[in-house]
Structure formats: C-alpha cells, structure tokens
Scaffold this active site. Sequence first.
Site, PDB file in Angstrom:
ATOM      1  N   HIS A  11      -0.853  10.354  -3.213  1.00 13.88           N
ATOM      2  CA  HIS A  11      -2.101   9.908  -2.600  1.00 13.88           C
ATOM      3  C   HIS A  11      -3.251  10.864  -2.844  1.00 13.88           C
ATOM      4  O   HIS A  11      -4.419  10.463  -2.881  1.00 13.88           O
ATOM      5  CB  HIS A  11      -1.913   9.710  -1.085  1.00 13.88           C
ATOM      6  CG  HIS A  11      -3.117   9.143  -0.421  1.00 13.88           C
ATOM      7  ND1 HIS A  11      -3.896   9.851   0.457  1.00 13.88           N
ATOM      8  CD2 HIS A  11      -3.700   7.925  -0.538  1.00 13.88           C
ATOM      9  CE1 HIS A  11      -4.909   9.089   0.855  1.00 13.88           C
ATOM     10  NE2 HIS A  11      -4.817   7.923   0.273  1.00 13.88           N
TER      11      HIS A  11
ATOM     12  N   HIS B 170       0.822  -1.205   0.000  1.00 16.07           N
ATOM     13  CA  HIS B 170       0.000   0.000   0.000  1.00 16.07           C
ATOM     14  C   HIS B 170       0.862   1.264   0.000  1.00 16.07           C
ATOM     15  O   HIS B 170       1.656   1.478   0.922  1.00 16.07           O
ATOM     16  CB  HIS B 170      -0.895  -0.001   1.239  1.00 16.07           C
ATOM     17  CG  HIS B 170      -1.946   1.065   1.243  1.00 16.07           C
ATOM     18  ND1 HIS B 170      -1.996   2.048   2.200  1.00 16.07           N
ATOM     19  CD2 HIS B 170      -2.975   1.310   0.397  1.00 16.07           C
ATOM     20  CE1 HIS B 170      -3.037   2.843   1.965  1.00 16.07           C
ATOM     21  NE2 HIS B 170      -3.642   2.427   0.878  1.00 16.07           N
TER      22      HIS B 170
HETATM   23 CA   LIG Z   1      -4.632   3.807  -2.930  1.00 12.82          CA
END
Ligand SMILES: [Ca+2]
Length: 389
Positions: free
Chosen positions: A85, A43
Amino acid sequence: MPQPAASTLMLVLGSTLLLTACGGGAGVKYPTLDGAKPLVIGHRGAAGYLPDHTLEGYRKAIELGADFIEPDLVATKDGVLVARHEPNITATTDVKDRPEFASRKTRRTVDGVEEEGWFVTDFTLAELRTLRAIQPFPDRDPAYNGKFQIPTFEEVLDLAISEGARVRRSIGVYAETKHPTYHASLGLKLEDRLLDTLARYGYTGKTSPVILQSFEVSNLQYLRSKTQVRLVQLVDASDINADGSIQLAAPFDRPYDLAVAGDPRTFASLLTPDGLREISTYADGIGPWKPYLIPSRLLDNDQNGQPDDLNGDGQLDERDRVMMAPTDVVKNAHAAGLFVHPYTFRSEAKRLASDFQGNPAAEYQLFYELGVDGVFSEFADHATAARDN
Ligand SMILES: [Ca+2]
Ligand SMILES: [Ca+2]
Ligand SMILES: [Ca+2]
C-alpha cells in the site's frame, strides 16, 4: 431525527425494496454508465479478512466473488514492481522485528511529508521476500500476521489468470501506481516497468482484464499516450467535516504532481463538470472517495456546539454520522463518459453511518441505486451479496 436523516433512511429502505421487488441479480437494470451490474473490486485483496496485498488475500477476494483484485504497486531498490500500500512498510510487515534490517530504518519524504520507518525502495526483492505481511488495522484479525510474503506484480497477474480459470470467471487486475512522483525522484519510475510487464501478458487494449489507477494526473496522461488499457483518476481528500463538506489539507488536497508543478487545481475541482471533462481526455473512469458522492454529517441536536454522540458509546465515529443527499458527481461523470468506482467500503459497524444500522448491505444498495459502476470493497462477499441477491 431531523428531516434530512429521516428522508435518507427512507431512501435506503426504498432502494432495498426496489431491488428486492425486481428479484435482485440478473433481472435488475442498474443505472450504471453501460447498464451492466457494478463491479466488485477486492480492495488490497480481502483486507477485511487477511493481511493486505498478499496472494492469499487476493485469492480470498476471488473466492468471495470479486471481479477485480487490487494491487497497489511500489518499486524495490532493484526496480521490481511489488504489491504494497505504501513505500513505507513499517505498518504492513514484520520488518521492525527483524534485527538484520534494523540499520535500514530511515527518514524519507513522501509527497512532501517526512516519514520514519522502512521503505521498499531500500530493499532488493530478495530481501523483501524474507519479510512477512501483517494486518495494519488493529481491530482486524491478527491470526495471519507473519505468514504471507510480499508478492510481485507478475505473481498477482498470474494468480488472476490461474484463479480465473479455476472459478471460470474473468478476474481483472486493478493496479494502482503509488506515489509516482516519489518513485521518479529515486530513479525508479513505475510507468514503463508497468507497461512492459503488461505488454508481456498482451494486456494493451481497452478490453484487457486490467485497469490502472493513480492519484496523480501526469502519469495517467503519460500512460494514455502509451496504452489503451482502462485508466482511472483517483480523487482523494484529507477528511470530511462535521457538516459534510470535504476537507482538503496537504498532501491530500491535490494530486502531488500538480502540487509540485504549482497547479492550483484541487481534488474537488477535478470533480466539477469541467474537471470531469478534462479527466475524460486521458482516463476512462474516476475513483473518488465515497463522501464525494454521498456525504454524511454529524448532528448537534442538543445545540451545545459539539457533535452529538448518537449511539452514546462515548466516542465519535461513522456511527454518529447521518447520510446526506447525493451530489451530482455520478451524473456529471456519466455525462462525461466516465465510469465511477468509489472507495472504500468496509463492513465493520463502526465504519458504517447510523443510517445503515450496522448492515453493510444497506450502504451498498444506496450507492448501487445512485449508479456507481463499481465499488472498492474490503469485504467482497458483502458487496456481491448486496448486488446479486
Ligand atoms: Ca489502492
Ligand atoms: Ca451536541
Ligand atoms: Ca458514538
């Protein structure tokens, strides 16, 4: 401890014993959709160790055993897909310390919420290249702040190929289209740029080493009309309540494209049997926030109307929660032919429910036993160790 917590703890311990008894790794038959072992998805790279969305972070995730690396994609002012992000880079780069970009600070509305800061969509790629990434979590190692650049999507694809060859494993790229409606409103639609890039790499099929993910619906439906690469419907929420029920407040209550269209469906409704069948018409899997699979709740054993500080450290966090019984979401998703990749697994003690007693392996075991097909993990080494050892 009341009964539900005690029985959940037994389930955790029982799971560990079962996998251990089978010898772990190769001998274990996981209750996944296809029987294969769950995928470990790095992640934002290896976010537990290095700043998010950097080539160094992705390389670290591969080194730690990740099967996929996970770039979030946003577009620059000149239309290049880069890994961040959020469009807002105030918290993830050193931009606020760069006097040359002071005048670029502005207000923009993302998914109906006004934000202040610096936005990727106001920078050319050449300008972004001069910035350096920083660790957004204040409790994580800041030693690498200011060292690494923002990579382009192509650089991430190239890294997966070169590192995959080096470690002799197939390394996939699990790319998220961030805020598709926001990008479309600025004339910087992500989808065709993404498809064009993937086509140049020959990534157009179901077995290509690529998975695409989105919190919105209509852009996934558009992608499905153009490509056969695997698609994932992400399913968010705003929070989890003290009693373990899911909280749905805007803008995290429903896909933002549905909100704009006046569609009443919420994220939770996407996970009903009917919602899952609908998702299966355009996607191959779901990426739900993990409390949708196994919720947790706070206790009020002393019945004073306030949640109990279980570990007595003066604050309320995950450590004061107890895991509840699993929902039917994995079972129903598998019945609809969808794989299930929950997010986000983080190893810090304060991010683990009391049941796990600070041991991240216990959390992974619980979800692997439930039948998840992969996990979004910020500590790929812990996710693979819990799976393979
Ligand atoms: Ca993501
Ligand atoms: Ca209490
Ligand atoms: Ca506490």
